[in-house]
Design a protein around this motif. Sequence first.
Motif, short mmCIF file in Angstrom:
data_model
loop_
_atom_site.label_atom_id
_atom_site.label_comp_id
_atom_site.label_asym_id
_atom_site.label_seq_id
_atom_site.Cartn_x
_atom_site.Cartn_y
_atom_site.Cartn_z
N PHE A 122 -2.07 3.96 -3.46
CA PHE A 122 -1.09 3.25 -4.27
C PHE A 122 -1.79 2.10 -4.98
O PHE A 122 -2.80 1.58 -4.50
N GLU A 123 -1.24 1.69 -6.11
CA GLU A 123 -1.84 0.61 -6.90
C GLU A 123 -1.74 -0.75 -6.18
O GLU A 123 -2.66 -1.55 -6.28
N THR A 124 -0.63 -0.98 -5.48
CA THR A 124 -0.44 -2.28 -4.81
C THR A 124 -0.03 -2.07 -3.36
O THR A 124 0.48 -1.01 -2.98
N LYS A 125 -0.24 -3.12 -2.57
CA LYS A 125 0.17 -3.09 -1.17
C LYS A 125 1.69 -2.96 -1.07
O LYS A 125 2.20 -2.24 -0.21
N ARG A 126 2.39 -3.61 -1.97
CA ARG A 126 3.86 -3.55 -1.97
C ARG A 126 4.36 -2.12 -2.15
O ARG A 126 5.25 -1.65 -1.44
N GLU A 127 3.79 -1.38 -3.11
CA GLU A 127 4.16 0.02 -3.32
C GLU A 127 3.84 0.87 -2.09
O GLU A 127 4.65 1.71 -1.67
N ALA A 128 2.68 0.63 -1.51
CA ALA A 128 2.26 1.41 -0.34
C ALA A 128 3.20 1.15 0.85
O ALA A 128 3.64 2.10 1.52
N MET A 129 3.53 -0.10 1.08
CA MET A 129 4.40 -0.44 2.21
C MET A 129 5.83 0.07 1.97
O MET A 129 6.49 0.55 2.90
N ALA A 130 6.30 -0.02 0.74
CA ALA A 130 7.64 0.49 0.43
C ALA A 130 7.71 1.99 0.67
O ALA A 130 8.68 2.49 1.26
N TRP A 131 6.70 2.73 0.24
CA TRP A 131 6.69 4.17 0.46
C TRP A 131 6.60 4.49 1.95
O TRP A 131 7.32 5.33 2.47
N THR A 132 5.71 3.81 2.65
CA THR A 132 5.52 4.04 4.08
C THR A 132 6.79 3.76 4.87
O THR A 132 7.13 4.51 5.80
N ASN A 133 7.51 2.72 4.50
CA ASN A 133 8.73 2.35 5.23
C ASN A 133 9.92 3.26 4.95
O ASN A 133 10.88 3.28 5.71
N THR A 134 9.88 4.01 3.86
CA THR A 134 11.01 4.87 3.51
C THR A 134 10.74 6.36 3.74
O THR A 134 11.60 7.19 3.45
N HIS A 135 9.56 6.72 4.23
CA HIS A 135 9.22 8.12 4.47
C HIS A 135 8.73 8.30 5.90
O HIS A 135 8.11 7.41 6.47
N PRO A 136 8.97 9.47 6.48
CA PRO A 136 8.49 9.72 7.84
C PRO A 136 6.97 9.78 7.89
O PRO A 136 6.31 10.07 6.88
N GLN A 137 6.41 9.51 9.07
CA GLN A 137 4.96 9.52 9.22
C GLN A 137 4.39 10.93 9.11
O GLN A 137 3.28 11.11 8.64
N LEU A 138 5.14 11.92 9.58
CA LEU A 138 4.67 13.30 9.56
C LEU A 138 5.42 14.09 8.49
O LEU A 138 6.63 13.99 8.38
N HIS A 139 4.66 14.83 7.68
CA HIS A 139 5.22 15.62 6.59
C HIS A 139 4.66 17.03 6.66
O HIS A 139 3.55 17.24 7.12
N ASP A 140 5.42 17.96 6.11
CA ASP A 140 4.85 19.26 5.77
C ASP A 140 4.35 19.11 4.36
O ASP A 140 5.12 18.86 3.44
N ALA A 141 3.05 19.20 4.20
CA ALA A 141 2.45 19.08 2.88
C ALA A 141 1.89 20.42 2.47
O ALA A 141 1.37 21.16 3.29
N SER A 142 2.02 20.75 1.20
CA SER A 142 1.47 22.00 0.67
C SER A 142 0.18 21.71 -0.05
O SER A 142 0.07 20.72 -0.77
N ASP A 143 -0.79 22.57 0.15
CA ASP A 143 -2.09 22.44 -0.47
C ASP A 143 -2.24 23.54 -1.51
O ASP A 143 -2.16 24.72 -1.19
N CYS A 144 -2.41 23.17 -2.77
CA CYS A 144 -2.62 24.13 -3.84
C CYS A 144 -4.01 23.90 -4.41
O CYS A 144 -4.24 22.90 -5.09
N PRO A 145 -4.98 24.78 -4.11
CA PRO A 145 -6.33 24.59 -4.63
C PRO A 145 -6.35 24.49 -6.14
O PRO A 145 -5.54 25.13 -6.82
#
Length: 155
Positions: A122-145
């Motif tokens: 993230f560009e700023t600490k504020r953006e990173a912390m806002a995203w981290t606080n509103t999303h779960p720690q574990l995600h199902d992420a898809s990888d598209c080569p």
Amino acid sequence: MACSTRDSTTSEQPQNTMKLFYTVIFFSLLASAAFAREESILARVTSYWAGEGSKFASTGQRLHSGHCAVDPRRIPYGSKVVFPDRACTAVDTGPAVISRKAARLCGRTASQLKAIVIDRFFETKREAMAWTNTHPQLHDASDCPAGSHSEPPEL
């Protein structure tokens, strides 16, 4: 003699049909494996920001929002990693990502302990912390080569 020829022709027909059936199934399986490039994986997602370290990724690119750090042995550089809210490009790595430290510390189940770690930039600490606080720690992420047919559009 005509009867014996007719009998051999009718007995070969089911065999030919079965051969054709198995051939079609075999090639269908090969085709599905070739085009099944997108893989959903359990990931412990962490975040980092511009003031926290270098402004450049390990690949030499300048970091910006929409980039992420991955273990390049699991997710190749240039791949799109699709999250529920955005697709990020894998351009960076780091020792905590490769060692999966965050997953080993927060995991409760066997699958969580084995989860890969993806570090979103993230560009700023504020953006990173806002995203981290509103999303779960574990995600199902898809990888598209990169360059795959299933590569997602930029969100």
